[in-house]
Scaffold this motif. Structure first.
Motif, PDB file in Angstrom:
ATOM      1  N   LEU A   1      -5.276  -5.362  -3.420  1.00 18.11           N
ATOM      2  CA  LEU A   1      -5.390  -3.927  -3.840  1.00 18.11           C
ATOM      3  C   LEU A   1      -6.734  -3.869  -4.522  1.00 18.11           C
ATOM      4  O   LEU A   1      -7.328  -4.716  -4.912  1.00 18.11           O
ATOM      5  CB  LEU A   1      -4.357  -4.008  -5.234  1.00 18.11           C
ATOM      6  CG  LEU A   1      -3.017  -4.202  -4.935  1.00 18.11           C
ATOM      7  CD1 LEU A   1      -2.152  -3.949  -6.120  1.00 18.11           C
ATOM      8  CD2 LEU A   1      -2.283  -3.143  -3.643  1.00 18.11           C
ATOM      9  N   SER A   2      -7.174  -2.755  -4.477  1.00 16.82           N
ATOM     10  CA  SER A   2      -8.326  -2.279  -5.186  1.00 16.82           C
ATOM     11  C   SER A   2      -8.294  -2.667  -6.708  1.00 16.82           C
ATOM     12  O   SER A   2      -7.019  -2.636  -7.220  1.00 16.82           O
ATOM     13  CB  SER A   2      -8.771  -0.883  -5.002  1.00 16.82           C
ATOM     14  OG  SER A   2      -7.778   0.049  -5.848  1.00 16.82           O
TER      15      SER A   2
ATOM     16  N   ALA B   1       0.790  -1.033  -0.005  1.00 19.81           N
ATOM     17  CA  ALA B   1      -0.006  -0.053  -0.047  1.00 19.81           C
ATOM     18  C   ALA B   1       0.943   1.282  -0.054  1.00 19.81           C
ATOM     19  O   ALA B   1       0.607   2.227  -0.553  1.00 19.81           O
ATOM     20  CB  ALA B   1      -0.997  -0.103   1.290  1.00 19.81           C
TER      21      ALA B   1
ATOM     22  N   ARG C   1      -6.458  -0.012  -8.441  1.00 13.63           N
ATOM     23  CA  ARG C   1      -4.912   0.237  -8.494  1.00 13.63           C
ATOM     24  C   ARG C   1      -4.167  -1.155  -9.050  1.00 13.63           C
ATOM     25  O   ARG C   1      -3.022  -0.972  -9.454  1.00 13.63           O
ATOM     26  CB  ARG C   1      -4.661   0.586  -6.761  1.00 13.63           C
ATOM     27  CG  ARG C   1      -2.987   0.427  -6.682  1.00 13.63           C
ATOM     28  CD  ARG C   1      -2.328   0.897  -5.402  1.00 13.63           C
ATOM     29  NE  ARG C   1      -1.223   1.128  -5.504  1.00 13.63           N
ATOM     30  CZ  ARG C   1      -0.177   1.016  -4.849  1.00 13.63           C
ATOM     31  NH1 ARG C   1      -0.460   0.062  -3.613  1.00 13.63           N
ATOM     32  NH2 ARG C   1       1.203   1.163  -5.144  1.00 13.63           N
ATOM     33  N   ALA C   2      -4.899  -2.352  -8.929  1.00 14.53           N
ATOM     34  CA  ALA C   2      -4.376  -3.572  -9.628  1.00 14.53           C
ATOM     35  C   ALA C   2      -3.819  -3.400 -10.830  1.00 14.53           C
ATOM     36  O   ALA C   2      -2.963  -3.944 -11.384  1.00 14.53           O
ATOM     37  CB  ALA C   2      -5.270  -4.647  -9.201  1.00 14.53           C
TER      38      ALA C   2
ATOM     39  N   ASP D   1       3.179   3.076  -7.705  1.00 15.19           N
ATOM     40  CA  ASP D   1       2.815   1.757  -8.584  1.00 15.19           C
ATOM     41  C   ASP D   1       4.079   1.305  -9.383  1.00 15.19           C
ATOM     42  O   ASP D   1       4.136  -0.128  -9.535  1.00 15.19           O
ATOM     43  CB  ASP D   1       2.035   2.411  -9.459  1.00 15.19           C
ATOM     44  CG  ASP D   1       0.440   2.726  -8.999  1.00 15.19           C
ATOM     45  OD1 ASP D   1       0.064   2.187  -7.934  1.00 15.19           O
ATOM     46  OD2 ASP D   1      -0.315   3.588  -9.718  1.00 15.19           O
TER      47      ASP D   1
END
Length: 446
Positions: free
Chosen positions: A239-240, A213, A243-244, A217
């Protein structure tokens, strides 16, 4: 500075080289193992009377990124930028025990309480010191920052920093739901992604998620590419979706494809839909090929030049620090367009040839056309034989229409040839592998 003559803060030990008495490097320090002695969650009647935590030893990363345990009884000196040992290092892989705590991995960024005021502070570092006339070490100082953390572990405001006695803080035994990772990440700054991945792999599942987190990235993408598959899938799942998808876009297409291939079909398609079309397209192409073939293993981003480009431009592309050594070993010459799948593939130019010709030479005039390209369905054994036969580190992959699809490199081949635990097996064969770690711990009563 000799051991015992001064305090050492643990963050300063991260990455420090470990040497035997002959001056040969054994490895590098990756963490410090302590025993917290079951401290209470809070105190209201003044400073604690329990003994400071004992320092059991160091986690040392040796050859093949293997982590072993070095008892503090075998540390003879902590001097400027190095740790000196007795020369006897047990090569059995380090396994953390339930009673043990890793300082860098678990104590940094933890929120604790100042006993005197009840104020919550964040741990930035921990000081350890050797006891006088003994070989035992213990934690004696804690470096903290005032300021309460908000959601996700981020500090709401930065406050004063101060160094306090171990007895002046409490709360280390309380499990935090949202422990930050900023201080731990600071110890990663000089580490390669593969070394960070090895550190993350050895953290608890909770800490791995917190580190992921906190990483940006691009950095997380680099680390994911070096992690075992199970860790990759576990972190991606935490991850959401948005974001993934961002992290998958930052990964090399072949690594992203390998990771997505481990997911259920509906999860894979959902993430591909969230990725930018220009990033998802090469990943989809790689996923369309059978596993273990040249098309499935290749990278879709080799160095591609047009025939009227110069040697000077080719060398400038090769100098890109983000390129792996196998990809920088040659350039591929194609008709426009020069992004995969390209126009007609003409051949390649090896790096050594680029060094021998004047900068103004056109790459089209020095292209090697003798090396036949591979079709995407070429099997892993055939790709391995091809690289060995022609003594090259990357091979062009071309479709039936003569378009360059990508390049399969020697590191891609090795990743598929070697067993998943090849690093552990290699370390088992290292000279000096000793008996069980318990023998080393028993010598100092841990």
């Amino acid at each position: 500075m000799a051991a015992g003559s001064s305090r050492v803060f643990v963050s300063h030990l991260s990455g420090v080289a470990v040497f035997d008495p002959n001056g040969d490097q054994v490895g590098r320090v990756r963490d410090v193992v302590v025993m917290l002695r079951g401290q209470p969650a809070a105190e209201v009647d003044g400073p604690r009377r329990d003994r400071p935590p004992s320092v059991l030893g160091l986690v040392v990363e040796v050859v093949s990124r293997r982590r072993v345990f070095l008892p503090m009884t075998r540390v003879t000196g902590v001097e400027s930028g190095q740790v000196i040992t007795t020369g006897v290092v047990n090569m059995r892989r380090f396994e953390q025990r339930p009673s043990e705590t890793l300082v860098l991995g678990e104590l940094l960024d933890r929120q604790v309480v100042l006993v005197e005021t009840g104020e919550e502070v964040t741990v930035l570092d921990v000081g350890i010191q050797q006891l006088p006339a003994r070989r035992d070490w213990q934690i004696d100082k804690v470096f903290v920052r005032r300021g309460r953390r908000g959601k996700g572990g981020a500090l709401r405001r930065r406050g004063e920093t101060l160094t306090v006695e171990w007895s002046a803080v409490t709360g280390f035994s309380v499990t935090e739901k949202e422990q930050g990772a900023a201080t731990l990440l600071a110890t990663f700054e000089r580490m390669r992604p593969a070394d960070i991945a090895n550190t993350v792999h050895h953290l608890s599942a909770k800490r791995r998620v917190e580190v992921a987190a906190a990483l940006d990235d691009d950095r997380l993408a680099d680390v994911l590419e070096e992690l075992p598959t199970d860790d990759q899938v576990e972190l991606l799942d935490e991850l959401s979706d948005e974001r993934a998808a961002d992290v998958l876009e930052a990964m090399d297409p072949d690594d992203a494809a390998d990771l997505l291939s481990e997911l259920a079909e509906h999860d894979k398609e959902r993430l591909l839909q969230l990725m930018r079309p220009q990033d998802a397209a090469p990943v989809r192409r790689l996923l369309s090929y059978e596993e273990g073939t040249a098309g499935n293993m290749m990278t879709t981003e080799p160095i591609v030049l047009q025939p009227d480009d110069t040697v000077a431009l080719a060398l400038a592309r090769v100098r890109n620090a983000d390129l792996s050594a196998p990809l920088a070993a040659q350039v591929f010459v194609c008709r426009p367009p020069d992004e995969t799948p390209t126009g007609k593939y003409l051949g390649l130019v090896h790096f050594q040839r680029l060094l021998r010709d004047p900068p103004f030479t056109l790459v089209g005039s020095i292209v090697d056309t003798d090396l036949r390209p591979l079709p995407p369905e070429t099997t892993l054994p055939a790709v391995s034989s091809y690289l060995a036969t022609y003594n090259i580190v990357a091979a062009p992959v071309v479709d039936d229409g003569g378009h360059l699809l990508g390049a399969v490199t020697v590191d891609d081949v090795l990743d598929h040839l070697l067993p998943d635990d090849w690093r552990e097996e290699a370390a088992q064969r290292l000279p000096g592998a000793g008996g069980p770690r318990a023998e080393g711990v028993a010598r100092h009563g841990g």
